[in-house]
Design an enzyme around this catalytic site. Structure first.
Site, PDB file in Angstrom:
ATOM      1  N   LYS A 181       5.786 -48.743  23.060  1.00 21.16           N
ATOM      2  CA  LYS A 181       7.179 -49.214  22.949  1.00 21.16           C
ATOM      3  C   LYS A 181       7.599 -49.921  24.230  1.00 21.16           C
ATOM      4  O   LYS A 181       8.218 -50.990  24.191  1.00 21.16           O
ATOM      5  CB  LYS A 181       8.132 -48.038  22.691  1.00 21.16           C
ATOM      6  CG  LYS A 181       7.982 -47.401  21.335  1.00 21.16           C
ATOM      7  CD  LYS A 181       9.058 -46.335  21.086  1.00 21.16           C
ATOM      8  CE  LYS A 181       8.609 -45.390  19.995  1.00 21.16           C
ATOM      9  NZ  LYS A 181       9.637 -44.482  19.502  1.00 21.16           N
ATOM     10  N   SER A 223      17.964 -46.357  26.999  1.00 18.38           N
ATOM     11  CA  SER A 223      17.674 -45.362  28.041  1.00 18.38           C
ATOM     12  C   SER A 223      17.330 -46.069  29.356  1.00 18.38           C
ATOM     13  O   SER A 223      17.720 -45.634  30.443  1.00 18.38           O
ATOM     14  CB  SER A 223      16.489 -44.482  27.633  1.00 18.38           C
ATOM     15  OG  SER A 223      16.920 -43.397  26.854  1.00 18.38           O
ATOM     16  N   THR A 233      18.994 -46.135  18.949  1.00 22.39           N
ATOM     17  CA  THR A 233      17.794 -46.168  18.104  1.00 22.39           C
ATOM     18  C   THR A 233      18.162 -46.801  16.763  1.00 22.39           C
ATOM     19  O   THR A 233      17.472 -47.708  16.276  1.00 22.39           O
ATOM     20  CB  THR A 233      17.235 -44.740  17.914  1.00 22.39           C
ATOM     21  OG1 THR A 233      17.014 -44.185  19.220  1.00 22.39           O
ATOM     22  CG2 THR A 233      15.943 -44.744  17.137  1.00 22.39           C
ATOM     23  N   LYS A 289       8.044 -42.465  30.631  1.00 23.70           N
ATOM     24  CA  LYS A 289       9.369 -42.223  30.047  1.00 23.70           C
ATOM     25  C   LYS A 289       9.237 -41.852  28.589  1.00 23.70           C
ATOM     26  O   LYS A 289       8.444 -42.454  27.855  1.00 23.70           O
ATOM     27  CB  LYS A 289      10.208 -43.495  30.204  1.00 23.70           C
ATOM     28  CG  LYS A 289      11.527 -43.509  29.492  1.00 23.70           C
ATOM     29  CD  LYS A 289      12.695 -43.651  30.466  1.00 23.70           C
ATOM     30  CE  LYS A 289      14.050 -43.304  29.860  1.00 23.70           C
ATOM     31  NZ  LYS A 289      14.164 -41.904  29.440  1.00 23.70           N
ATOM     32  N   ASN A 342      20.268 -38.109  14.472  1.00 19.11           N
ATOM     33  CA  ASN A 342      20.705 -39.194  15.356  1.00 19.11           C
ATOM     34  C   ASN A 342      20.316 -40.558  14.789  1.00 19.11           C
ATOM     35  O   ASN A 342      21.170 -41.422  14.581  1.00 19.11           O
ATOM     36  CB  ASN A 342      20.106 -38.977  16.753  1.00 19.11           C
ATOM     37  CG  ASN A 342      20.401 -40.147  17.667  1.00 19.11           C
ATOM     38  OD1 ASN A 342      19.716 -41.167  17.625  1.00 19.11           O
ATOM     39  ND2 ASN A 342      21.448 -40.040  18.449  1.00 19.11           N
ATOM     40  N   LYS A 380       6.064 -37.979  26.968  1.00 16.25           N
ATOM     41  CA  LYS A 380       6.744 -37.265  25.880  1.00 16.25           C
ATOM     42  C   LYS A 380       6.636 -35.774  26.129  1.00 16.25           C
ATOM     43  O   LYS A 380       5.669 -35.305  26.744  1.00 16.25           O
ATOM     44  CB  LYS A 380       6.097 -37.598  24.530  1.00 16.25           C
ATOM     45  CG  LYS A 380       6.974 -37.264  23.346  1.00 16.25           C
ATOM     46  CD  LYS A 380       7.994 -38.358  23.087  1.00 16.25           C
ATOM     47  CE  LYS A 380       8.888 -38.034  21.912  1.00 16.25           C
ATOM     48  NZ  LYS A 380       9.594 -39.228  21.415  1.00 16.25           N
TER      49      LYS A 380
HETATM   50  N1  LIG Z   1      16.728 -39.893  19.012  1.00 11.57           N
HETATM   51  C1  LIG Z   1      16.133 -40.981  19.458  1.00 11.57           C
HETATM   52  O1  LIG Z   1      16.649 -41.664  20.353  1.00 11.57           O
HETATM   53  C2  LIG Z   1      14.848 -41.433  18.869  1.00 11.57           C
HETATM   54  C3  LIG Z   1      14.288 -40.802  17.769  1.00 11.57           C
HETATM   55  N2  LIG Z   1      13.131 -41.300  17.226  1.00 11.57           N
HETATM   56  C4  LIG Z   1      12.501 -40.649  16.108  1.00 11.57           C
HETATM   57  O2  LIG Z   1      13.374 -40.620  14.984  1.00 11.57           O
HETATM   58  C5  LIG Z   1      13.086 -39.458  14.186  1.00 11.57           C
HETATM   59  C6  LIG Z   1      14.360 -38.661  14.008  1.00 11.57           C
HETATM   60  O3  LIG Z   1      14.838 -38.285  15.294  1.00 11.57           O
HETATM   61  P1  LIG Z   1      16.358 -37.917  15.556  1.00 11.57           P
HETATM   62  O4  LIG Z   1      17.221 -38.572  14.559  1.00 11.57           O
HETATM   63  O5  LIG Z   1      16.588 -38.099  16.985  1.00 11.57           O
HETATM   64  O6  LIG Z   1      16.311 -36.361  15.271  1.00 11.57           O
HETATM   65  P2  LIG Z   1      17.500 -35.379  14.854  1.00 11.57           P
HETATM   66  O7  LIG Z   1      17.088 -34.043  15.299  1.00 11.57           O
HETATM   67  O8  LIG Z   1      18.806 -35.903  15.306  1.00 11.57           O
HETATM   68  O9  LIG Z   1      17.474 -35.449  13.257  1.00 11.57           O
HETATM   69  C7  LIG Z   1      16.321 -35.154  12.523  1.00 11.57           C
HETATM   70  C8  LIG Z   1      16.640 -35.293  11.025  1.00 11.57           C
HETATM   71  O10 LIG Z   1      15.426 -35.135  10.297  1.00 11.57           O
HETATM   72  C9  LIG Z   1      15.571 -34.074   9.367  1.00 11.57           C
HETATM   73  N3  LIG Z   1      14.290 -33.388   9.205  1.00 11.57           N
HETATM   74  C10 LIG Z   1      13.680 -32.534  10.072  1.00 11.57           C
HETATM   75  N4  LIG Z   1      12.528 -32.104   9.543  1.00 11.57           N
HETATM   76  C11 LIG Z   1      12.390 -32.724   8.332  1.00 11.57           C
HETATM   77  C12 LIG Z   1      11.406 -32.723   7.324  1.00 11.57           C
HETATM   78  N5  LIG Z   1      10.314 -31.951   7.432  1.00 11.57           N
HETATM   79  N6  LIG Z   1      11.599 -33.488   6.224  1.00 11.57           N
HETATM   80  C13 LIG Z   1      12.710 -34.247   6.095  1.00 11.57           C
HETATM   81  N7  LIG Z   1      13.679 -34.301   7.028  1.00 11.57           N
HETATM   82  C14 LIG Z   1      13.514 -33.540   8.121  1.00 11.57           C
HETATM   83  C15 LIG Z   1      16.636 -33.176   9.960  1.00 11.57           C
HETATM   84  O11 LIG Z   1      17.231 -32.334   8.960  1.00 11.57           O
HETATM   85  C16 LIG Z   1      17.601 -34.223  10.517  1.00 11.57           C
HETATM   86  O12 LIG Z   1      18.418 -34.739   9.497  1.00 11.57           O
HETATM   87  C17 LIG Z   1      11.971 -38.716  14.933  1.00 11.57           C
HETATM   88  O13 LIG Z   1      10.719 -39.120  14.435  1.00 11.57           O
HETATM   89  C18 LIG Z   1      12.133 -39.198  16.360  1.00 11.57           C
HETATM   90  O14 LIG Z   1      10.968 -39.060  17.120  1.00 11.57           O
HETATM   91  C19 LIG Z   1      12.538 -42.437  17.703  1.00 11.57           C
HETATM   92  C20 LIG Z   1      13.067 -43.087  18.777  1.00 11.57           C
HETATM   93  C21 LIG Z   1      14.214 -42.604  19.483  1.00 11.57           C
HETATM   94  O1  LIG Z   2      14.999 -42.773  25.281  1.00 11.46           O
HETATM   95  C1  LIG Z   2      13.884 -42.521  25.694  1.00 11.46           C
HETATM   96  O2  LIG Z   2      13.551 -42.600  26.849  1.00 11.46           O
HETATM   97  C2  LIG Z   2      12.784 -42.085  24.744  1.00 11.46           C
HETATM   98  C3  LIG Z   2      13.099 -42.127  23.287  1.00 11.46           C
HETATM   99  C4  LIG Z   2      11.936 -41.558  22.532  1.00 11.46           C
HETATM  100  O3  LIG Z   2      11.521 -40.450  22.785  1.00 11.46           O
HETATM  101  C5  LIG Z   2      11.269 -42.345  21.506  1.00 11.46           C
HETATM  102  O4  LIG Z   2      11.477 -43.560  21.421  1.00 11.46           O
HETATM  103  O5  LIG Z   2      10.470 -41.769  20.758  1.00 11.46           O
END
Ligand SMILES: NC(=O)C1=CN([C@@H]2O[C@H](COP(=O)(O)OP(=O)(O)OC[C@H]3O[C@@H](n4cnc5c(N)ncnc54)[C@H](O)[C@@H]3O)[C@@H](O)[C@H]2O)C=CC1
Ligand SMILES: O=C(O)CCC(=O)C(=O)O
Length: 426
Positions: free
Chosen positions: A106, A360, A202, A82, A233, A118
């Protein structure tokens, strides 16, 4: 409190920004601490299955663009794999492999019946139309359909993917399967079998870890100065939760720059103005860089964007006393070592960001049983799981005298190693 030989997780590291090498280093150290033989590490150092796909997409101007995508399935000894799918120009095969290992950890940390998976596609969704993105999402599912499924490998959102993309992917898979199959993917819109609380899960998990870490460090979250890198997010929900709890959010950023106000930013105003990719700073002139943001004077720093942000270059300049990793892999092992030596409490990604996969899992369970829970049910269960996971890892770190990253890896690998042993794999 930080363990006195906190450098343990970094023992044997050689290339600090290679996320696969650094992940393997800590997995090896964790298995050694637990007394497992070398063959367990040999099994876990790479995904058991890795698929590379080429996805043709007809663009709006009539041309055909071929995109490269990956799906990594790290280890399915415990159950189906997952993990999310990211759409980003910087996606690499190595990164997707490391991300799949982190997902296994995790699942072990929050005790889910899964292994890690992934996916990623090299693309920039910010430059693509809605129609092109739909074509890419559907094409990816067609390309990986043989190795995924509700009992094999269950995708979810990650960087630059969202509930609309999950909906297209679920629809494509259901067409291939010839029946409605919501359990194939999580992070869906609620009307398609999504779960209450997944969108903010998250950030909620990170918030719970921040509250627990702050208690350990004697910091009151109400009034604490917080910096959040990333306003997507994870980062935007987190900034809102902490803002509502009375923290002062003194800095936020996106891929284009950062905003800073020592008196605290108006998070509701910024949330109203950000776009669907978490971009907001383009609307302002007086921005600072992401590099400057990380070094701002604050109590709590939350990297919630991309990997390799806190490194040997800047770890000496981090002012926060608590660093909680909402992003996957934001701190290199050298950065971890420096922060630990400086007495900072670092809550690692595989613990702090595990709220997303936890909800999830709740979504998948609800899809499988066809019975849906309330937002309160989800909140309560998530809270219980995260508090337990945080304290388990904090206590492991204290009793085994290791840093929290190594403690988290020790907790995370154990169930997978035991399951692989009982299956007779190692
Ligand atoms: N969405 C989820 O459920 C989960 C997300 N994560 C991790 O959290 C982190 C953020 O993910 P999300 O919020 O989902 O993504 P998202 O796509 O919703 O937001 C990403 C954010 O990071 C910024 N960003 C992108 N590239 C950048 C850079 N080079 N320098 C600074 N800022 C930058 C974007 O402008 C945006 O504000 C990632 O590492 C992701 O793997 C971890 C667990 C779960
Ligand atoms: O919600 C999920 O199954 C995976 C979330 C995820 O990709 C992460 O924790 O990095």
């Amino acid at each position: 409190m930080v363990a006195d030989n906190a450098a343990d997780s970094t023992k044997g590291q050689n290339e600090s920004t290679d996320v696969l090498i650094s992940t393997r280093t800590v997995v090896k150290n964790a298995l050694e601490k637990l007394g497992y033989p070398d063959e367990v590490f040999e099994l876990m150092k790479d995904p058991m299955r890795m698929m590379t796909v080429r996805i043709p997409v007809r663009m709006d101007d009539g041309s055909i663009e071929i995109y490269t995508g990956y799906r990594a399935q790290h280890n399915d000894a415990v159950g189906p794999t997952k993990g999310g799918v990211r759409f980003h120009p910087g996606v690499t095969e190595k990164e997707v492999k490391a991300l799949s290992i982190w997902m296994s950890l995790k699942a072990g940390i929050v005790d889910l019946p899964y292994g890690g998976g992934k996916g990623g596609i090299i693309c920039d969704p910010r430059d693509m139309s809605f129609r092109e993105l739909e074509g890419l999402s559907r094409g990816y599912v067609r390309a990986i359909s043989q190795i995924v499924g509700p009992n094999k490998d269950i995708p979810a959102p990650d960087v630059f993917t969202n509930s609309q993309i999950m909906a297209w992917m679920m629809d494509e898979y259901s067409r291939i399967d010839e029946f409605n199959n919501p359990g194939f993917i999580t992070g869906k819109p609620i009307v398609l079998g999504g779960s209450h609380g997944r969108e903010s899960a998250t950030a909620k998990g990170v918030t719970i870890c921040i509250n627990e870490a702050a208690k350990k460090q004697g910091i009151d979250v109400k009034g604490a100065r917080v910096v959040v890198q990333g306003f997507g997010n994870a980062g935007s929900f987190l900034a809102k939760f902490l803002y509502d709890a009375g923290a002062k959010i003194v800095g936020i950023s996106d891929a284009y720059g950062a905003l800073h106000d020592p008196e605290g930013l108006d998070i509701d105003y910024l949330l109203d103005r950000r776009d669907s990719f978490g971009t907001v700073t383009k609307l302002f002139n007086n921005t600072i860089s992401n590099k400057e943001l990380l070094e701002l004077d604050c109590d709590i720093l939350v990297p919630a964007a991309v990997q390799n942000q806190i490194t040997e270059e800047n770890a000496h300049n981090i002012k926060a006393s608590i660093v909680v990793e909402a992003a996957n892999g934001p701190t290199t092992l050298e950065g971890t070592k420096i922060l630990s030596e400086r007495g900072k409490l670092l809550v690692p990604d595989v613990l702090a960001s595990s709220g997303g996969v936890t909800v999830s899992y709740f979504e998948w369970v609800q899809n499988n049983q066809g019975y849906y829970w309330t937002a309160e049910d989800i909140d309560e269960k998530l809270h219980e799981i995260m508090i337990k996971a945080f304290n388990n890892i904090y206590n492991t770190s204290e009793t085994r005298r290791v840093d929290m990253r190594l403690a988290a890896y020790m907790v995370g690998v154990r169930k997978m190693a035991e399951a692989a042993r009982f299956r007779g794999w190692v």
